[in-house]
Design a protein around this motif. Structure first.
Motif, PDB file in Angstrom:
ATOM      1  N   CYS A 207     -49.641  41.405 108.465  1.00 14.90           N
ATOM      2  CA  CYS A 207     -51.007  40.909 108.618  1.00 14.90           C
ATOM      3  C   CYS A 207     -51.118  40.245 109.984  1.00 14.90           C
ATOM      4  N   THR A 208     -52.124  40.653 110.716  1.00 17.29           N
ATOM      5  CA  THR A 208     -52.388  40.002 112.000  1.00 17.29           C
ATOM      6  C   THR A 208     -53.484  38.964 111.749  1.00 17.29           C
ATOM      7  N   PRO A 209     -53.672  38.046 112.662  1.00 20.44           N
ATOM      8  CA  PRO A 209     -54.714  37.031 112.458  1.00 20.44           C
ATOM      9  C   PRO A 209     -56.093  37.633 112.185  1.00 20.44           C
ATOM     10  N   THR A 210     -56.393  38.802 112.761  1.00 20.26           N
ATOM     11  CA  THR A 210     -57.700  39.424 112.523  1.00 20.26           C
ATOM     12  C   THR A 210     -57.761  40.120 111.168  1.00 20.26           C
ATOM     13  N   LEU A 211     -56.603  40.430 110.589  1.00 18.92           N
ATOM     14  CA  LEU A 211     -56.575  41.123 109.300  1.00 18.92           C
ATOM     15  C   LEU A 211     -56.211  40.208 108.139  1.00 18.92           C
ATOM     16  N   GLU A 212     -56.108  38.920 108.375  1.00 21.91           N
ATOM     17  CA  GLU A 212     -55.753  37.999 107.287  1.00 21.91           C
ATOM     18  C   GLU A 212     -56.736  38.179 106.139  1.00 21.91           C
ATOM     19  N   SER A 213     -56.214  38.330 104.954  1.00 21.02           N
ATOM     20  CA  SER A 213     -57.071  38.516 103.785  1.00 21.02           C
ATOM     21  C   SER A 213     -56.339  38.042 102.545  1.00 21.02           C
ATOM     22  N   GLN A 214     -56.971  38.233 101.394  1.00 20.23           N
ATOM     23  CA  GLN A 214     -56.344  37.834 100.145  1.00 20.23           C
ATOM     24  C   GLN A 214     -55.161  38.724  99.805  1.00 20.23           C
ATOM     25  N   HIS A 215     -54.964  39.826 100.538  1.00 19.98           N
ATOM     26  CA  HIS A 215     -53.867  40.750 100.266  1.00 19.98           C
ATOM     27  C   HIS A 215     -52.596  40.378 101.018  1.00 19.98           C
ATOM     28  N   CYS A 216     -52.631  39.331 101.804  1.00 20.32           N
ATOM     29  CA  CYS A 216     -51.469  38.921 102.593  1.00 20.32           C
ATOM     30  C   CYS A 216     -50.643  37.883 101.832  1.00 20.32           C
ATOM     31  N   THR A 217     -49.330  38.010 101.964  1.00 24.83           N
ATOM     32  CA  THR A 217     -48.417  37.076 101.325  1.00 24.83           C
ATOM     33  C   THR A 217     -47.289  36.770 102.306  1.00 24.83           C
ATOM     34  N   MET A 218     -46.820  35.548 102.295  1.00 23.84           N
ATOM     35  CA  MET A 218     -45.697  35.176 103.156  1.00 23.84           C
ATOM     36  C   MET A 218     -44.382  35.624 102.511  1.00 23.84           C
ATOM     37  N   VAL A 219     -43.620  36.451 103.241  1.00 24.81           N
ATOM     38  CA  VAL A 219     -42.298  36.890 102.796  1.00 24.81           C
ATOM     39  C   VAL A 219     -41.373  36.785 104.000  1.00 24.81           C
ATOM     40  N   ASN A 220     -40.301  36.011 103.863  1.00 28.16           N
ATOM     41  CA  ASN A 220     -39.332  35.819 104.957  1.00 28.16           C
ATOM     42  C   ASN A 220     -40.012  35.427 106.273  1.00 28.16           C
ATOM     43  N   ASN A 221     -40.880  34.448 106.220  1.00 26.62           N
ATOM     44  CA  ASN A 221     -41.589  33.926 107.393  1.00 26.62           C
ATOM     45  C   ASN A 221     -42.511  34.941 108.060  1.00 26.62           C
ATOM     46  N   SER A 222     -42.888  35.985 107.355  1.00 24.05           N
ATOM     47  CA  SER A 222     -43.849  36.958 107.884  1.00 24.05           C
ATOM     48  C   SER A 222     -44.979  37.120 106.888  1.00 24.05           C
ATOM     49  N   SER A 223     -46.164  37.227 107.401  1.00 24.83           N
ATOM     50  CA  SER A 223     -47.318  37.462 106.547  1.00 24.83           C
ATOM     51  C   SER A 223     -47.494  38.976 106.426  1.00 24.83           C
ATOM     52  N   ILE A 224     -47.335  39.507 105.213  1.00 23.59           N
ATOM     53  CA  ILE A 224     -47.381  40.959 105.018  1.00 23.59           C
ATOM     54  C   ILE A 224     -48.333  41.330 103.881  1.00 23.59           C
TER      55      ILE A 224
ATOM     56  N   SER B 183     -47.305  48.041 110.610  1.00 22.31           N
ATOM     57  CA  SER B 183     -48.601  48.171 109.938  1.00 22.31           C
ATOM     58  C   SER B 183     -48.639  47.410 108.618  1.00 22.31           C
ATOM     59  N   CYS B 184     -47.482  46.947 108.131  1.00 18.44           N
ATOM     60  CA  CYS B 184     -47.445  46.127 106.913  1.00 18.44           C
ATOM     61  C   CYS B 184     -47.715  44.658 107.216  1.00 18.44           C
TER      62      CYS B 184
ATOM     63  N   LEU C 212     -53.098  54.295 107.266  1.00 16.86           N
ATOM     64  CA  LEU C 212     -53.405  54.009 105.866  1.00 16.86           C
ATOM     65  C   LEU C 212     -53.115  52.555 105.520  1.00 16.86           C
ATOM     66  N   GLN C 213     -51.976  52.061 105.943  1.00 15.63           N
ATOM     67  CA  GLN C 213     -51.581  50.688 105.602  1.00 15.63           C
ATOM     68  C   GLN C 213     -52.475  49.658 106.268  1.00 15.63           C
ATOM     69  N   ARG C 214     -52.884  49.909 107.504  1.00 11.89           N
ATOM     70  CA  ARG C 214     -53.798  48.976 108.168  1.00 11.89           C
ATOM     71  C   ARG C 214     -55.196  49.041 107.541  1.00 11.89           C
ATOM     72  N   ARG C 215     -55.657  50.250 107.325  1.00  9.22           N
ATOM     73  CA  ARG C 215     -57.016  50.457 106.813  1.00  9.22           C
ATOM     74  C   ARG C 215     -57.176  49.917 105.394  1.00  9.22           C
ATOM     75  N   LYS C 216     -56.206  50.184 104.532  1.00  7.48           N
ATOM     76  CA  LYS C 216     -56.290  49.768 103.129  1.00  7.48           C
ATOM     77  C   LYS C 216     -55.630  48.420 102.880  1.00  7.48           C
ATOM     78  N   GLN C 217     -55.049  47.832 103.903  1.00  7.58           N
ATOM     79  CA  GLN C 217     -54.355  46.544 103.790  1.00  7.58           C
ATOM     80  C   GLN C 217     -53.324  46.587 102.663  1.00  7.58           C
ATOM     81  N   CYS C 218     -52.379  47.509 102.812  1.00  6.45           N
ATOM     82  CA  CYS C 218     -51.345  47.701 101.804  1.00  6.45           C
ATOM     83  C   CYS C 218     -50.018  48.000 102.510  1.00  6.45           C
ATOM     84  N   CYS C 219     -48.954  48.106 101.713  1.00 11.39           N
ATOM     85  CA  CYS C 219     -47.643  48.361 102.297  1.00 11.39           C
ATOM     86  C   CYS C 219     -46.798  49.142 101.285  1.00 11.39           C
ATOM     87  N   GLY C 220     -46.379  50.340 101.654  1.00 13.09           N
ATOM     88  CA  GLY C 220     -45.589  51.181 100.762  1.00 13.09           C
ATOM     89  C   GLY C 220     -46.466  51.866  99.729  1.00 13.09           C
ATOM     90  N   THR C 221     -45.835  52.673  98.881  1.00 12.70           N
ATOM     91  CA  THR C 221     -46.595  53.358  97.840  1.00 12.70           C
ATOM     92  C   THR C 221     -46.926  52.401  96.702  1.00 12.70           C
TER      93      THR C 221
END
Length: 126
Positions: A51-68, A48-49, A21-30
């Motif tokens: 963001c990988t280089p292939t899944l980079e999108s407008q839904h990704c944000t940098m938090v603690n040096n990780s793109s999530i 699954s929270c 669900l998190q990969r498909r909908k590009q989301c994390c948590g409820t």
């Protein structure tokens, strides 16, 4: 959704569902990604929270040096359901229109045949 998050690392099926669900909908948590930190008692999020280089999108944000993914899955899932229901409603309306049209055409044809047979019967008798 929140209830199933508690079983994330304890039940393989739940883990696979959440990861999908998190990969498909590009989301994390409820509601958002911070819920995982409280439930898992760790600062590490499920992979699954992330963001990988292939899944980079407008839904990704940098938090603690990780793109999530920071958006919650509940909202994203509800939006996709709402879209699907709209499509189903549209198809149903089209089907109802077609059914009514077919019934009206059938009634008109039946009336025409009946009128033709009444006129033919009347002409034969006279």
């Amino acid at each position: 959704m929140k209830f199933s998050m508690q079983d994330y690392s304890q039940n393989d099926d739940v883990t696979q569902c959440w990861d999908y669900l998190q990969r498909r909908k590009q989301c994390c948590g409820t509601d958002n990604f911070t819920e995982w930190k409280h439930l898992l008692n760790t600062s590490t999020l499920p992979t699954s929270c992330l963001c990988t280089p292939t899944l980079e999108s407008q839904h990704c944000t940098m938090v603690n040096n990780s793109s999530i993914f920071t958006n919650g899955c509940h909202h994203r899932h509800a939006m996709s359901l709402r879209y699907n229901f709209t499509v189903v409603e549209l198809v149903n309306c089209i089907m109802i229109f077609l059914e009514i049209t077919i019934v009206l055409v059938s009634l008109c044809s039946g009336c025409r045949i009946f009128r033709h047979s009444v006129v033919a019967t009347y002409t034969v008798e006279t």
